[in-house]
Design a protein around this motif. Structure first.
Motif, PDB file in Angstrom:
ATOM      1  N   ASP A 168       0.814  -1.216   0.000  1.00 20.21           N
ATOM      2  CA  ASP A 168       0.000   0.000   0.000  1.00 20.21           C
ATOM      3  C   ASP A 168       0.853   1.273   0.000  1.00 20.21           C
ATOM      4  N   ASN A 169       1.906   1.290   0.825  1.00 21.10           N
ATOM      5  CA  ASN A 169       2.689   2.522   0.983  1.00 21.10           C
ATOM      6  C   ASN A 169       4.173   2.354   0.689  1.00 21.10           C
ATOM      7  N   TYR A 170       4.591   1.173   0.271  1.00 19.22           N
ATOM      8  CA  TYR A 170       6.009   0.935  -0.021  1.00 19.22           C
ATOM      9  C   TYR A 170       6.153   0.180  -1.339  1.00 19.22           C
ATOM     10  N   ALA A 171       7.338   0.294  -1.916  1.00 15.79           N
ATOM     11  CA  ALA A 171       7.654  -0.466  -3.127  1.00 15.79           C
ATOM     12  C   ALA A 171       9.112  -0.884  -3.067  1.00 15.79           C
ATOM     13  N   VAL A 172       9.400  -2.065  -3.635  1.00 13.75           N
ATOM     14  CA  VAL A 172      10.764  -2.583  -3.705  1.00 13.75           C
ATOM     15  C   VAL A 172      11.243  -2.482  -5.146  1.00 13.75           C
ATOM     16  N   VAL A 173      12.406  -1.870  -5.308  1.00 18.52           N
ATOM     17  CA  VAL A 173      12.972  -1.624  -6.637  1.00 18.52           C
ATOM     18  C   VAL A 173      14.151  -2.561  -6.847  1.00 18.52           C
ATOM     19  N   LEU A 174      14.126  -3.325  -7.941  1.00 19.41           N
ATOM     20  CA  LEU A 174      15.282  -4.147  -8.312  1.00 19.41           C
ATOM     21  C   LEU A 174      16.333  -3.215  -8.885  1.00 19.41           C
ATOM     22  N   SER A 175      17.444  -3.097  -8.163  1.00 21.46           N
ATOM     23  CA  SER A 175      18.474  -2.142  -8.548  1.00 21.46           C
ATOM     24  C   SER A 175      19.155  -2.545  -9.842  1.00 21.46           C
ATOM     25  N   MET A 176      19.690  -1.565 -10.526  1.00 24.31           N
ATOM     26  CA  MET A 176      20.513  -1.830 -11.706  1.00 24.31           C
ATOM     27  C   MET A 176      21.752  -2.630 -11.322  1.00 24.31           C
ATOM     28  N   LEU A 177      22.130  -2.583 -10.041  1.00 24.64           N
ATOM     29  CA  LEU A 177      23.268  -3.348  -9.533  1.00 24.64           C
ATOM     30  C   LEU A 177      22.805  -4.767  -9.212  1.00 24.64           C
ATOM     31  N   SER A 178      22.384  -5.510 -10.215  1.00 29.33           N
ATOM     32  CA  SER A 178      21.903  -6.873 -10.013  1.00 29.33           C
ATOM     33  C   SER A 178      22.392  -7.754 -11.146  1.00 29.33           C
ATOM     34  N   LYS A 179      23.014  -8.884 -10.768  1.00 26.58           N
ATOM     35  CA  LYS A 179      23.472  -9.831 -11.784  1.00 26.58           C
ATOM     36  C   LYS A 179      22.302 -10.704 -12.200  1.00 26.58           C
ATOM     37  N   SER A 180      21.340 -10.087 -12.830  1.00 26.89           N
ATOM     38  CA  SER A 180      20.124 -10.790 -13.237  1.00 26.89           C
ATOM     39  C   SER A 180      19.830 -10.441 -14.683  1.00 26.89           C
ATOM     40  N   ASN A 181      19.394 -11.445 -15.440  1.00 27.50           N
ATOM     41  CA  ASN A 181      19.099 -11.204 -16.849  1.00 27.50           C
ATOM     42  C   ASN A 181      17.924 -10.250 -17.032  1.00 27.50           C
ATOM     43  N   SER A 182      17.089 -10.115 -15.974  1.00 28.82           N
ATOM     44  CA  SER A 182      15.922  -9.242 -16.091  1.00 28.82           C
ATOM     45  C   SER A 182      16.298  -7.760 -15.985  1.00 28.82           C
ATOM     46  N   VAL A 183      17.530  -7.473 -15.525  1.00 26.93           N
ATOM     47  CA  VAL A 183      17.953  -6.075 -15.425  1.00 26.93           C
ATOM     48  C   VAL A 183      18.965  -5.811 -16.540  1.00 26.93           C
ATOM     49  N   SER A 184      18.445  -5.538 -17.703  1.00 27.85           N
ATOM     50  CA  SER A 184      19.254  -5.204 -18.865  1.00 27.85           C
ATOM     51  C   SER A 184      18.690  -3.914 -19.447  1.00 27.85           C
ATOM     52  N   ILE A 185      19.486  -2.871 -19.446  1.00 28.07           N
ATOM     53  CA  ILE A 185      19.002  -1.563 -19.880  1.00 28.07           C
ATOM     54  C   ILE A 185      19.389  -1.341 -21.335  1.00 28.07           C
ATOM     55  N   SER A 186      18.395  -1.084 -22.179  1.00 29.06           N
ATOM     56  CA  SER A 186      18.661  -0.765 -23.578  1.00 29.06           C
ATOM     57  C   SER A 186      19.312   0.609 -23.651  1.00 29.06           C
ATOM     58  N   ALA A 187      20.529   0.650 -24.255  1.00 24.68           N
ATOM     59  CA  ALA A 187      21.325   1.881 -24.196  1.00 24.68           C
ATOM     60  C   ALA A 187      21.735   2.348 -25.591  1.00 24.68           C
ATOM     61  N   ARG A 188      22.159   3.604 -25.628  1.00 26.09           N
ATOM     62  CA  ARG A 188      22.622   4.202 -26.885  1.00 26.09           C
ATOM     63  C   ARG A 188      23.775   5.143 -26.582  1.00 26.09           C
ATOM     64  N   LEU A 189      24.798   5.084 -27.461  1.00 27.00           N
ATOM     65  CA  LEU A 189      25.901   6.038 -27.313  1.00 27.00           C
ATOM     66  C   LEU A 189      25.386   7.444 -27.590  1.00 27.00           C
ATOM     67  N   GLY A 190      25.707   8.366 -26.717  1.00 26.98           N
ATOM     68  CA  GLY A 190      25.186   9.721 -26.871  1.00 26.98           C
ATOM     69  C   GLY A 190      25.643  10.393 -28.149  1.00 26.98           C
TER      70      GLY A 190
END
Length: 295
Positions: A168-190
């Motif tokens: 109701d009042n809290y949320a848990v965030v899976l940090s980018m600091l995770s060795k998990s296949n689900s945390v893969s950020i699509s990126a682009r060179l600036g």
């Protein structure tokens, strides 16, 4: 009372001396311009320093309120920037919370309308880990405040992670600091615009790996790496990190393996912004139905 009277009688001469000294000093400053000027300058200097110290103390005790107001202002600005709106307008799309574009000529004609696509919520971090194989942050925002699983989370400097579970009042965030296949950020060179993906290798909370950048790309130390906008979680151009070192990924030398210095300092993150993509479900339904047709 008797003791007080005895005390004053015992030190009567001393108090009389102090009184006469004060009267003499007042007369000197009142009747001599040089001494009066020196007194006023010294008094102003001392009072100025005292006011400065007092203001510093007051500022310290109001830091929390100041910080909260800055976070709220940042949220308002995030919601107002152009990247929070989608320029595609359809007859059945969202009709609320839009901005209009006007021509620059004297007629000031309406030449387009942008529909809000992203909405931001500020949240305070109340728990955080950085030294585990899979790290989490707990934020003081939940379903009652509009937070839902699979929302992107950023800090004032860059990407943080993805919301995984909500109460109701809290949320848990899976940090980018995770060795998990689900945390893969699509990126682009600036600079070069080449696409890749960012993963954390579990080695250091300050660095991550950018992979799949082709050898033809021009990469320099210090280049900014941002979100590509291909993910439904993050708008494009959110900083992820900065190029630290560049290596070839394999002997064939077809792509780079780039070490990034992360834009977010996970050791001291205190406030984050949770991003709601208002068109995410529509995009997801279309992509899922298309994949089913192909299979």
């Amino acid at each position: 009372m008797r003791n007080l009277i005895i005390f004053f009688r015992r030190y009567f001469n001393f108090f009389l001396f102090l009184l006469l000294e004060v009267i003499c000093i007042v007369l000197v400053f009142q009747n001599n311009n040089l001494q009066r000027s020196a007194y006023l300058n010294s008094a102003n200097d001392i009072s100025g320093k005292l006011y400065d110290k007092y203001n510093n103390v007051q500022y310290y005790f109001h830091l929390k309120a100041t910080n909260d107001s800055l976070v709220a202002e940042n949220t308002r600005l995030h919601n107002a920037v152009r990247t929070s709106f989608d320029s595609v307008v359809t007859g059945t799309g969202l009709k609320i919370d839009t901005i209009r574009q006007y021509s620059d000529d004297t007629l000031h004609r309406v030449i387009g309308t942008q529909v809000r696509r992203y909405k931001y919520f500020e949240a305070k971090v109340i728990n955080n880990s950085v030294n585990k194989p899979i790290n989490y942050l707990t934020i003081h925002r939940g379903s009652l405040q509009g937070i839902r699983p699979n929302m992107g989370v950023i800090s004032s400097s860059g990407v943080v992670g993805v919301v995984r579970s909500v109460s109701d009042n809290y949320a848990v965030v899976l940090s980018m600091l995770s060795k998990s296949n689900s945390v893969s950020i699509s990126a682009r060179l600036g600079q070069g615009k080449e696409m890749g993906s960012v993963h954390w290798d579990g080695d250091n909370a300050t660095y991550a790996q950018l992979k799949d950048i082709p050898k033809s790309a021009k990469v320099h130390k210090g280049d900014t790496v941002v979100t590509s906008g291909f993910s439904a979680l993050f708008p494009e151009n959110i900083p992820i990190g900065y190029v630290d070192t560049v290596m070839m990924s394999d002997k064939a030398g077809t792509s780079y393996n780039i070490r990034l210095r992360l834009a977010t300092n996970f050791y001291n993150v205190q406030y984050v912004y949770v991003i709601e993509n208002l068109l995410k479900d529509e995009q997801q339904r279309l992509e899922d139905s298309t994949y089913k047709l192909i299979k």
